[in-house]
Design a protein around this motif. Sequence first.
Motif, PDB file in Angstrom:
ATOM      1  N   GLY A  28       0.820  -1.207   0.000  1.00 23.51           N
ATOM      2  CA  GLY A  28       0.000   0.000   0.000  1.00 23.51           C
ATOM      3  C   GLY A  28       0.850   1.252   0.000  1.00 23.51           C
ATOM      4  N   LEU A  29       0.180   2.393   0.074  1.00 30.99           N
ATOM      5  CA  LEU A  29       0.881   3.670   0.081  1.00 30.99           C
ATOM      6  C   LEU A  29       1.453   3.955   1.468  1.00 30.99           C
ATOM      7  N   VAL A  30       2.668   4.473   1.485  1.00 30.68           N
ATOM      8  CA  VAL A  30       3.286   4.915   2.723  1.00 30.68           C
ATOM      9  C   VAL A  30       3.740   6.360   2.521  1.00 30.68           C
ATOM     10  N   THR A  31       3.675   7.152   3.579  1.00 30.90           N
ATOM     11  CA  THR A  31       4.174   8.526   3.515  1.00 30.90           C
ATOM     12  C   THR A  31       5.602   8.529   4.013  1.00 30.90           C
ATOM     13  N   LEU A  32       6.511   8.946   3.135  1.00 32.46           N
ATOM     14  CA  LEU A  32       7.917   8.987   3.497  1.00 32.46           C
ATOM     15  C   LEU A  32       8.224  10.296   4.207  1.00 32.46           C
ATOM     16  N   ASP A  33       8.929  10.192   5.296  1.00 35.81           N
ATOM     17  CA  ASP A  33       9.291  11.376   6.073  1.00 35.81           C
ATOM     18  C   ASP A  33      10.783  11.316   6.382  1.00 35.81           C
ATOM     19  N   PRO A  34      11.626  11.515   5.350  1.00 36.85           N
ATOM     20  CA  PRO A  34      13.065  11.465   5.599  1.00 36.85           C
ATOM     21  C   PRO A  34      13.492  12.621   6.488  1.00 36.85           C
ATOM     22  N   GLY A  35      14.670  12.511   7.002  1.00 40.86           N
ATOM     23  CA  GLY A  35      15.243  13.645   7.715  1.00 40.86           C
ATOM     24  C   GLY A  35      15.715  14.695   6.724  1.00 40.86           C
ATOM     25  N   PRO A  36      16.652  15.530   7.139  1.00 39.93           N
ATOM     26  CA  PRO A  36      17.155  16.573   6.236  1.00 39.93           C
ATOM     27  C   PRO A  36      17.808  16.011   4.977  1.00 39.93           C
ATOM     28  N   VAL A  37      18.301  14.767   5.065  1.00 38.34           N
ATOM     29  CA  VAL A  37      18.916  14.114   3.908  1.00 38.34           C
ATOM     30  C   VAL A  37      18.137  12.839   3.604  1.00 38.34           C
ATOM     31  N   ALA A  38      17.491  12.811   2.444  1.00 37.06           N
ATOM     32  CA  ALA A  38      16.750  11.620   2.015  1.00 37.06           C
ATOM     33  C   ALA A  38      17.717  10.651   1.340  1.00 37.06           C
ATOM     34  N   ARG A  39      17.552   9.350   1.631  1.00 37.32           N
ATOM     35  CA  ARG A  39      18.493   8.338   1.137  1.00 37.32           C
ATOM     36  C   ARG A  39      17.779   7.367   0.208  1.00 37.32           C
ATOM     37  N   ILE A  40      18.363   7.166  -0.981  1.00 32.77           N
ATOM     38  CA  ILE A  40      17.748   6.291  -1.972  1.00 32.77           C
ATOM     39  C   ILE A  40      18.814   5.488  -2.697  1.00 32.77           C
ATOM     40  N   TYR A  41      18.531   4.203  -2.890  1.00 32.47           N
ATOM     41  CA  TYR A  41      19.400   3.315  -3.671  1.00 32.47           C
ATOM     42  C   TYR A  41      18.579   2.767  -4.829  1.00 32.47           C
ATOM     43  N   VAL A  42      19.110   2.930  -6.049  1.00 34.31           N
ATOM     44  CA  VAL A  42      18.442   2.415  -7.241  1.00 34.31           C
ATOM     45  C   VAL A  42      19.404   1.491  -7.967  1.00 34.31           C
ATOM     46  N   CYS A  43      18.945   0.294  -8.263  1.00 34.41           N
ATOM     47  CA  CYS A  43      19.795  -0.689  -8.927  1.00 34.41           C
ATOM     48  C   CYS A  43      20.063  -0.270 -10.365  1.00 34.41           C
ATOM     49  N   GLY A  44      21.329  -0.349 -10.755  1.00 32.12           N
ATOM     50  CA  GLY A  44      21.746   0.132 -12.054  1.00 32.12           C
ATOM     51  C   GLY A  44      21.789  -0.953 -13.112  1.00 32.12           C
ATOM     52  N   ILE A  45      22.427  -0.628 -14.223  1.00 31.99           N
ATOM     53  CA  ILE A  45      22.426  -1.498 -15.388  1.00 31.99           C
ATOM     54  C   ILE A  45      23.514  -2.565 -15.305  1.00 31.99           C
ATOM     55  N   THR A  46      23.329  -3.628 -16.054  1.00 33.93           N
ATOM     56  CA  THR A  46      24.406  -4.529 -16.435  1.00 33.93           C
ATOM     57  C   THR A  46      24.801  -4.108 -17.843  1.00 33.93           C
ATOM     58  N   PRO A  47      25.980  -3.522 -18.021  1.00 36.40           N
ATOM     59  CA  PRO A  47      26.266  -2.781 -19.254  1.00 36.40           C
ATOM     60  C   PRO A  47      26.749  -3.661 -20.408  1.00 36.40           C
ATOM     61  N   TYR A  48      25.816  -4.441 -20.954  1.00 34.99           N
ATOM     62  CA  TYR A  48      26.178  -5.211 -22.138  1.00 34.99           C
ATOM     63  C   TYR A  48      25.348  -4.814 -23.348  1.00 34.99           C
ATOM     64  N   ASP A  49      24.538  -3.773 -23.210  1.00 36.73           N
ATOM     65  CA  ASP A  49      23.771  -3.244 -24.326  1.00 36.73           C
ATOM     66  C   ASP A  49      23.347  -1.826 -23.967  1.00 36.73           C
ATOM     67  N   ALA A  50      22.840  -1.097 -24.953  1.00 37.58           N
ATOM     68  CA  ALA A  50      22.498   0.302 -24.737  1.00 37.58           C
ATOM     69  C   ALA A  50      21.233   0.454 -23.898  1.00 37.58           C
ATOM     70  N   THR A  51      20.998   1.683 -23.452  1.00 40.41           N
ATOM     71  CA  THR A  51      19.838   2.012 -22.623  1.00 40.41           C
ATOM     72  C   THR A  51      18.568   1.939 -23.454  1.00 40.41           C
ATOM     73  N   VAL A  68      10.871  15.486  -6.156  1.00 36.90           N
ATOM     74  CA  VAL A  68       9.891  15.770  -5.100  1.00 36.90           C
ATOM     75  C   VAL A  68      10.613  16.099  -3.796  1.00 36.90           C
ATOM     76  N   TRP A  69      11.617  15.327  -3.463  1.00 41.30           N
ATOM     77  CA  TRP A  69      12.363  15.581  -2.225  1.00 41.30           C
ATOM     78  C   TRP A  69      13.098  16.915  -2.278  1.00 41.30           C
ATOM     79  N   LEU A  70      13.725  17.206  -3.395  1.00 39.94           N
ATOM     80  CA  LEU A  70      14.427  18.484  -3.518  1.00 39.94           C
ATOM     81  C   LEU A  70      13.473  19.661  -3.360  1.00 39.94           C
ATOM     82  N   ASP A  71      12.248  19.484  -3.833  1.00 38.59           N
ATOM     83  CA  ASP A  71      11.247  20.552  -3.717  1.00 38.59           C
ATOM     84  C   ASP A  71      10.793  20.757  -2.275  1.00 38.59           C
ATOM     85  N   THR A  72      11.046  19.766  -1.406  1.00 40.82           N
ATOM     86  CA  THR A  72      10.753  19.936   0.023  1.00 40.82           C
ATOM     87  C   THR A  72      11.946  20.553   0.764  1.00 40.82           C
TER      88      THR A  72
END
Length: 409
Positions: A28-51, A68-72
């Motif tokens: 379900g939906l959750v409201t995120l309430d990070p501190g002054p610094v929001a932390r995010i990890y996004v899994c990247g590519i396996t670089p064997y072909d183009a984007t 959205v976070w920067l706007d806060t």
Amino acid sequence: MHAWPASEVPALPGQGRDLRIHDTATGGLVTLDPGPVARIYVCGITPYDATHLGHAATYNAFDLVQRVWLDTKRQVHYVQNVTDVDDPLLERAERDNVDWVALAEKETALFREDMTALRMLPPRHYIGAVEAIPGIVPLVERLREAGAAYELDGDIYFSVESDPHFGQVSHLDAAAMRLLSAERGGDPDRPGKKNPLDPMLWMAARPGEPSWDGGSLGGGRPGWHIECVAIALDHLGMGFDVQGGGSDLAFPHHEMGASHAQVLTGEFPMAKAYVHAGMVALHGEKMSKSKGNLVFVSQLRRDGVDPAAIRLALLAHHYRADWEYTDDVLREAVARLDRWRAAVSRPDGPPAEALVEEIRDALANDLDAPTALAAVDRWAAAQQEHGGTDIGAPGVVSRAVDALLGVAL
């Protein structure tokens, strides 16, 4: 490893909203309430072909999270990896008779170019699997010492049964997990494993394949899941705000990674929200390198398509939705971009303050970009039909669209 240059994010008057977003782990939906610094990890590519557009749709979703976070008025600590050694990369290099390192470097460079063109905000830390190996080895050793890992013919496996929270990211049953494990890089049918779902932490060196000194583990290379865990724990720590990726990463990648981290630290959960973007299809099937049914961002750019139109094509679909790419999708995005640019080219127009708040409200509501686009469409239509007397309103709209949607008008 270096990321790509950041485009400037215009500052807007007023204050952004806290983000409510769909969490796969709770359903379900959750409201995120990070501190002054929001932390995010996004899994990247396996670089064997183009984007391709599937990649771009995923990174667009998490770019919106950052905006959205920067706007806060928060800072954002964003980390992304590059799986620059893995079976698919080695297999492609062998198929094409090229050096695997050169292939990874070439495709990573092209990915950076595509992200720059699409105005995706770069990660603070952009880390390759190879450069993370010195931090991965001690984690595997710790898991083995804790009895959460075991050896099988020189390979080291993680025992999923060592984590009491295993399964609480994807909430799949054992049969579904086994099926997806086989499809997505696992080896559930390998004899000798304690549990068919146990993922590899360290692969012992194979003839003709790259390997590194693993200390007490012996020569080899890391498994897929422990790579992201090592990078995330090193740069973000436990309990960071968002773990992100495509919906095909919920299992096994994010499920296994969460278990690795939770056993290593004794803390739960690894991330406050597990957020997953939908899949993009072409000709009725999910875009896939294995199937070859891909639309490449770089090819669209070479064909003269404005990157802002590519981004609008992505934004026209809710990030969690699965959707199919067609030429009409791109034509509609090009036409929308033309309408918006025509609307902001005048010195005055309808008042824009309410529009800025509509965009903010839409994005704060589970990144509802289609609703935000519809709001800008209405403003542009009013500008076209009636004009306006608010001097500077077009500039406000242009800055808002850039800051919040990443589209340069």
